[in-house]
Design a protein around this motif. Structure first.
Motif, PDB file in Angstrom:
ATOM      1  N   VAL A  58       1.140  -1.313   0.085  1.00  0.00           N
ATOM      2  CA  VAL A  58      -0.240  -0.069  -0.001  1.00  0.00           C
ATOM      3  C   VAL A  58       0.982   1.191   0.077  1.00  0.00           C
ATOM      4  O   VAL A  58       0.254   2.240  -0.377  1.00  0.00           O
ATOM      5  N   SER A  59       2.241   1.112   0.660  1.00  0.00           N
ATOM      6  CA  SER A  59       2.887   2.336   0.820  1.00  0.00           C
ATOM      7  C   SER A  59       3.824   2.363  -0.383  1.00  0.00           C
ATOM      8  O   SER A  59       4.136   1.590  -1.132  1.00  0.00           O
ATOM      9  N   GLY A  60       4.769   3.290  -0.231  1.00  0.00           N
ATOM     10  CA  GLY A  60       6.037   3.520  -1.211  1.00  0.00           C
ATOM     11  C   GLY A  60       5.619   4.345  -2.466  1.00  0.00           C
ATOM     12  O   GLY A  60       4.433   4.471  -2.695  1.00  0.00           O
ATOM     13  N   LYS A  61       6.568   4.247  -3.436  1.00  0.00           N
ATOM     14  CA  LYS A  61       6.515   4.967  -4.479  1.00  0.00           C
ATOM     15  C   LYS A  61       5.596   4.257  -5.627  1.00  0.00           C
ATOM     16  O   LYS A  61       5.042   4.702  -6.639  1.00  0.00           O
ATOM     17  N   ASN A  62       5.698   2.972  -5.466  1.00  0.00           N
ATOM     18  CA  ASN A  62       5.006   1.867  -6.307  1.00  0.00           C
ATOM     19  C   ASN A  62       4.008   1.157  -5.948  1.00  0.00           C
ATOM     20  O   ASN A  62       4.341   0.001  -5.660  1.00  0.00           O
ATOM     21  N   PRO A  63       3.060   1.562  -5.152  1.00  0.00           N
ATOM     22  CA  PRO A  63       2.056   0.754  -4.418  1.00  0.00           C
ATOM     23  C   PRO A  63       1.249  -0.327  -5.269  1.00  0.00           C
ATOM     24  O   PRO A  63       1.238   0.195  -6.539  1.00  0.00           O
ATOM     25  N   SER A  64       0.949  -1.543  -4.921  1.00  0.00           N
ATOM     26  CA  SER A  64       0.179  -2.297  -5.669  1.00  0.00           C
ATOM     27  C   SER A  64      -1.044  -2.399  -5.582  1.00  0.00           C
ATOM     28  O   SER A  64      -1.878  -3.007  -5.966  1.00  0.00           O
ATOM     29  N   VAL A 140     -11.323 -15.396  -8.051  1.00  0.00           N
ATOM     30  CA  VAL A 140     -11.782 -15.521  -6.615  1.00  0.00           C
ATOM     31  C   VAL A 140     -12.899 -14.735  -6.296  1.00  0.00           C
ATOM     32  O   VAL A 140     -12.722 -13.413  -6.631  1.00  0.00           O
ATOM     33  N   LEU A 141     -13.776 -14.953  -5.509  1.00  0.00           N
ATOM     34  CA  LEU A 141     -14.834 -14.152  -5.366  1.00  0.00           C
ATOM     35  C   LEU A 141     -15.440 -14.397  -4.092  1.00  0.00           C
ATOM     36  O   LEU A 141     -16.013 -15.500  -3.775  1.00  0.00           O
ATOM     37  N   GLY A 142     -15.096 -13.596  -2.883  1.00  0.00           N
ATOM     38  CA  GLY A 142     -15.576 -13.958  -1.573  1.00  0.00           C
ATOM     39  C   GLY A 142     -15.369 -12.838  -0.630  1.00  0.00           C
ATOM     40  O   GLY A 142     -14.726 -11.701  -0.910  1.00  0.00           O
ATOM     41  N   HIS A 143     -15.593 -13.085   0.814  1.00  0.00           N
ATOM     42  CA  HIS A 143     -15.490 -12.406   1.743  1.00  0.00           C
ATOM     43  C   HIS A 143     -14.249 -12.933   2.422  1.00  0.00           C
ATOM     44  O   HIS A 143     -14.000 -13.833   2.581  1.00  0.00           O
ATOM     45  N   ASN A 144     -13.376 -11.599   2.946  1.00  0.00           N
ATOM     46  CA  ASN A 144     -12.336 -12.092   3.549  1.00  0.00           C
ATOM     47  C   ASN A 144     -12.039 -10.946   4.672  1.00  0.00           C
ATOM     48  O   ASN A 144     -11.864  -9.943   4.788  1.00  0.00           O
ATOM     49  N   PRO A 145     -12.300 -11.411   5.987  1.00  0.00           N
ATOM     50  CA  PRO A 145     -12.167 -10.740   7.239  1.00  0.00           C
ATOM     51  C   PRO A 145     -10.796 -10.690   7.705  1.00  0.00           C
ATOM     52  O   PRO A 145     -10.419 -11.516   8.278  1.00  0.00           O
ATOM     53  N   VAL A 146      -9.997  -9.923   7.321  1.00  0.00           N
ATOM     54  CA  VAL A 146      -8.829  -9.609   7.153  1.00  0.00           C
ATOM     55  C   VAL A 146      -8.009 -10.140   8.658  1.00  0.00           C
ATOM     56  O   VAL A 146      -6.786 -10.534   8.645  1.00  0.00           O
ATOM     57  N   PHE A 147      -8.583  -9.760   9.786  1.00  0.00           N
ATOM     58  CA  PHE A 147      -7.918  -9.831  11.099  1.00  0.00           C
ATOM     59  C   PHE A 147      -8.397 -11.242  11.635  1.00  0.00           C
ATOM     60  O   PHE A 147      -8.182 -11.459  12.700  1.00  0.00           O
ATOM     61  N   HIS A 148      -9.026 -11.946  10.855  1.00  0.00           N
ATOM     62  CA  HIS A 148      -9.364 -13.567  11.561  1.00  0.00           C
ATOM     63  C   HIS A 148      -7.933 -14.255  11.040  1.00  0.00           C
ATOM     64  O   HIS A 148      -7.552 -13.975   9.932  1.00  0.00           O
ATOM     65  N   LYS A 149      -7.620 -15.215  11.725  1.00  0.00           N
ATOM     66  CA  LYS A 149      -6.571 -16.089  11.643  1.00  0.00           C
ATOM     67  C   LYS A 149      -6.558 -16.858  10.195  1.00  0.00           C
ATOM     68  O   LYS A 149      -5.653 -16.971   9.531  1.00  0.00           O
ATOM     69  N   TYR A 150      -7.762 -17.406  10.049  1.00  0.00           N
ATOM     70  CA  TYR A 150      -7.864 -18.330   8.918  1.00  0.00           C
ATOM     71  C   TYR A 150      -9.239 -17.770   7.970  1.00  0.00           C
ATOM     72  O   TYR A 150     -10.104 -17.406   8.791  1.00  0.00           O
ATOM     73  N   ARG A 151      -8.755 -17.532   6.962  1.00  0.00           N
ATOM     74  CA  ARG A 151     -10.001 -17.052   5.869  1.00  0.00           C
ATOM     75  C   ARG A 151      -9.978 -17.966   4.745  1.00  0.00           C
ATOM     76  O   ARG A 151      -9.277 -18.639   4.322  1.00  0.00           O
ATOM     77  N   GLU A 152     -11.346 -18.128   4.286  1.00  0.00           N
ATOM     78  CA  GLU A 152     -11.715 -19.009   3.014  1.00  0.00           C
ATOM     79  C   GLU A 152     -12.498 -18.283   2.202  1.00  0.00           C
ATOM     80  O   GLU A 152     -13.654 -17.745   2.576  1.00  0.00           O
ATOM     81  N   MET A 153     -12.034 -18.408   0.835  1.00  0.00           N
ATOM     82  CA  MET A 153     -12.881 -17.691  -0.293  1.00  0.00           C
ATOM     83  C   MET A 153     -12.919 -18.805  -1.375  1.00  0.00           C
ATOM     84  O   MET A 153     -12.184 -19.564  -1.683  1.00  0.00           O
ATOM     85  N   ASN A 177       2.381  -4.637   8.653  1.00  0.00           N
ATOM     86  CA  ASN A 177       2.945  -3.331   9.159  1.00  0.00           C
ATOM     87  C   ASN A 177       1.878  -2.522   9.472  1.00  0.00           C
ATOM     88  O   ASN A 177       1.228  -1.847   8.555  1.00  0.00           O
ATOM     89  N   ALA A 178       1.493  -2.212  10.740  1.00  0.00           N
ATOM     90  CA  ALA A 178       0.525  -1.371  11.116  1.00  0.00           C
ATOM     91  C   ALA A 178       0.291   0.041  10.687  1.00  0.00           C
ATOM     92  O   ALA A 178      -0.457   0.771  10.588  1.00  0.00           O
ATOM     93  N   THR A 179       1.699   0.433  10.434  1.00  0.00           N
ATOM     94  CA  THR A 179       2.056   1.851  10.119  1.00  0.00           C
ATOM     95  C   THR A 179       1.786   2.123   8.633  1.00  0.00           C
ATOM     96  O   THR A 179       0.987   3.066   8.217  1.00  0.00           O
ATOM     97  N   THR A 180       2.364   1.200   7.747  1.00  0.00           N
ATOM     98  CA  THR A 180       2.070   1.456   6.371  1.00  0.00           C
ATOM     99  C   THR A 180       0.881   0.725   5.776  1.00  0.00           C
ATOM    100  O   THR A 180       0.635   0.936   4.654  1.00  0.00           O
ATOM    101  N   VAL A 181       0.441  -0.428   6.506  1.00  0.00           N
ATOM    102  CA  VAL A 181      -0.629  -1.209   6.173  1.00  0.00           C
ATOM    103  C   VAL A 181      -0.254  -2.127   4.898  1.00  0.00           C
ATOM    104  O   VAL A 181      -0.989  -2.693   4.317  1.00  0.00           O
TER     105      VAL A 181
END
Length: 194
Positions: A58-64, A140-153, A177-181
């Motif tokens: 998410v951060s930097g000169k060339n974010p993806s 892939v099309l689905g729900h991703n609760p990012v702070f769950h340890k295990y996710r399935e889509m 990285n909580a600062t840069t995400v």
């Protein structure tokens, strides 16, 4: 006169032959796809298991990953970024390290689609650019609760080697990285295809 006819025939053939660069993403002609479908009733289903790492930069000169839409924060406030839409085009690698060998890209969008937690609606493709799956994709099309340890889509389709694919993509966060995400996620994908 013969030279003129040869020139005209060669000119016609050169113009009539469709030119496309030699590249792994060049689709096969419609007739070959049609023939593939004709053989489908006698084809055996295959099971493929994949493991790779997605780098969400998410951060930097060339974010993806870049935001393309956000809710009007003057009228709506959300702790979960509800309504924000991001476009992604991040590398898929063999290992979690930044310099690890790239095997493809994750390309698509995700939307913050939950009021109660940071939960993403993911709509993206794994686009393979290296190895035996070069030129093939998985959708892939689905729900991703990012702070769950295990996710399935769900894997809802594919192209190339993965035509008519269906299956499951499971993921877990390896590094965040909580600062840069910025984050790295490990994916295990199991698909049935022909």
């Amino acid at each position: 006169m013969v030279k003129v006819w040869i020139f005209l025939i060669l000119h016609f053939l050169i113009i009539s032959i469709p030119f496309s660069p030699v590249h792994s993403y060049t689709p096969k002609d419609p007739k070959s796809v049609e023939k593939w479908f004709d053989n489908l009733p006698v084809s055996k289903q295959k099971l493929t298991k994949l493991r790779f790492f997605y780098h969400d930069n998410v951060s930097g000169k060339n974010p993806s990953t870049v935001p393309v839409a956000q809710p009007n924060t003057s009228t709506f406030q959300s702790q979960t970024n509800f309504g924000q839409v991001e476009v992604i085009d991040g590398p898929l690698t063999v290992g979690p390290e930044p310099g690890s060998k790239i095997v493809g890209r994750a390309q698509g969008i995700y939307t913050f689609a939950s009021l109660e937690e940071i939960g993403l609606l993911m709509s993206f493709n794994f686009v393979f650019t290296n190895g035996k799956f070069n030129g093939s994709t998985l959708s892939v099309l689905g729900h991703n609760p990012v702070f769950h340890k295990y996710r399935e889509m769900p894997v809802v389709g594919g192209s190339g080697v993965f035509r008519l694919a269906r299956g499951i993509a499971t993921t877990r966060t390896v590094w965040f990285n909580a600062t840069t995400v910025d984050a790295v996620a490990e994916y295990h994908v199991i698909v049935l295809h022909y």
